[in-house]
Design an enzyme around this catalytic site. Structure first.
Site, PDB file in Angstrom:
ATOM      1  N   CYS A   1       0.837  -1.276   0.048  1.00  0.00           N
ATOM      2  CA  CYS A   1      -0.028   0.030  -0.073  1.00  0.00           C
ATOM      3  C   CYS A   1       1.039   1.378  -0.003  1.00  0.00           C
ATOM      4  CB  CYS A   1      -0.914  -0.141   1.196  1.00  0.00           C
ATOM      5  SG  CYS A   1      -2.487   0.999   1.017  1.00  0.00           S
TER       6      CYS A   1
ATOM      7  N   GLU B   1      -1.329  -8.911   4.579  1.00  0.00           N
ATOM      8  CA  GLU B   1      -1.109  -9.081   5.899  1.00  0.00           C
ATOM      9  C   GLU B   1      -2.353  -9.439   6.660  1.00  0.00           C
ATOM     10  OE1 GLU B   1      -2.103  -4.883   5.773  1.00  0.00           O
ATOM     11  OE2 GLU B   1      -1.054  -6.262   4.704  1.00  0.00           O
TER      12      GLU B   1
ATOM     13  N   HIS C   1      -3.629  -5.519   0.758  1.00  0.00           N
ATOM     14  CA  HIS C   1      -3.344  -5.914   2.016  1.00  0.00           C
ATOM     15  C   HIS C   1      -3.059  -7.365   2.501  1.00  0.00           C
ATOM     16  CE1 HIS C   1      -3.013  -1.651   3.795  1.00  0.00           C
ATOM     17  NE2 HIS C   1      -3.738  -1.463   2.823  1.00  0.00           N
TER      18      HIS C   1
END
Length: 264
Positions: free
Chosen positions: A120, A231, A229
């Site tokens: 990001c 994660e 994202h």
């Protein structure tokens, strides 16, 4: 008889860049636990936080200590002055401390061969240091999708639901990790790439043509920058796990090379 414990191999060390925050009137540094968990559990590396403080970071020391770095996402935007544009509106959240820390050290770390995963804001930082530019408000541009996170009243985990597909570009790093040519991702951001930086290879695009992933074309080490994202989806997304696994493998290779270089 004594019982001998078998020692586990030491893990590679991965730096996770922090955001600069204010905490009860004090300047502080913050890393979300999703990044810590993904680096520890999937990349199988030792996460350490790097402060958003340029004066505290030394490139040579980082190269001699780290085996990889994660450039995290953030609610803040890269200052427009960093890519030659007019200043962002005063209401826009920015982090000038992080800008100085990351943009100052990245060229040294890339030249030194450190594996890099940009997520990001991290993608945007890597684009800027390669002389690329950013669009401050993608959703305001004709023909672009609204890539923002949506309703803030939803439970936080719902923010990271898949939001749109990406088209994986053949022949790159991402194609080697993805199981399909078109994949749904949880992309949520305000800024986005306007002009892709010099020497960067596009790895995936959104349906509106926005570059959602790239690598550094001539870098011998693992480099991948993505606008979504992973994660936050390591429990239920194959691609998210594949990204952090590949990054962790590159960090282990870097660790071996670093240790061999310092042996007498």
């Amino acid at each position: 008889m004594p019982v001998f414990q078998t020692r586990s191999p030491r893990r590679p060390v991965v730096g996770i860049i922090a955001d600069s925050i204010e905490f009860h009137g004090h300047r502080g540094h913050s890393v979300l636990h999703g990044y810590v968990r993904a680096v520890s559990e999937i990349a199988r590396a030792m996460p350490v936080m790097l402060p958003a403080a340029a004066e505290a970071l030394d490139g040579a020391t980082l190269l001699g200590t780290l085996d990889g770095i994660v450039l995290t996402g953030s609610p803040s935007n890269v200052a427009a002055e960093r890519y030659g544009a007019s200043p962002l509106p005063a209401s826009t959240r920015q982090d000038t401390y992080r800008d100085a820390a990351v943009l100052g050290m990245l060229p040294t770390l890339i030249r030194g061969g450190l594996p890099i995963l940009g997520i990001c804001r991290g993608l945007q930082e890597l684009n800027v240091i390669h002389k690329g530019t950013l669009e401050a408000a993608v959703h305001e541009q004709p023909g672009r999708l609204d890539h923002r996170e949506g309703d803030h009243d939803r439970p936080i985990e719902r923010w990271y639901d898949n939001s749109h597909p990406i088209q994986v570009i053949p022949g790159g790093v991402l194609e080697g990790l993805a199981s399909e040519a078109v994949i749904q991702v949880n992309s949520l951001h305000h800024q986005g790439i306007d002009r892709l930086g010099d020497g960067l290879r596009p790895e995936a695009t959104a349906p509106d043509g926005l570059v959602e992933a790239f690598s550094i074309a001539d870098a011998p080490q693992f480099t991948l920058a993505i606008q979504w994202h992973p994660e936050m989806r390591i429990d239920d997304c194959r691609l998210s796990r594949a990204i952090f696994t590949a990054f962790g493998n590159a960090c282990r290779m870097r660790k071996r090379e670093r240790e061999q270089a310092i042996r007498p």
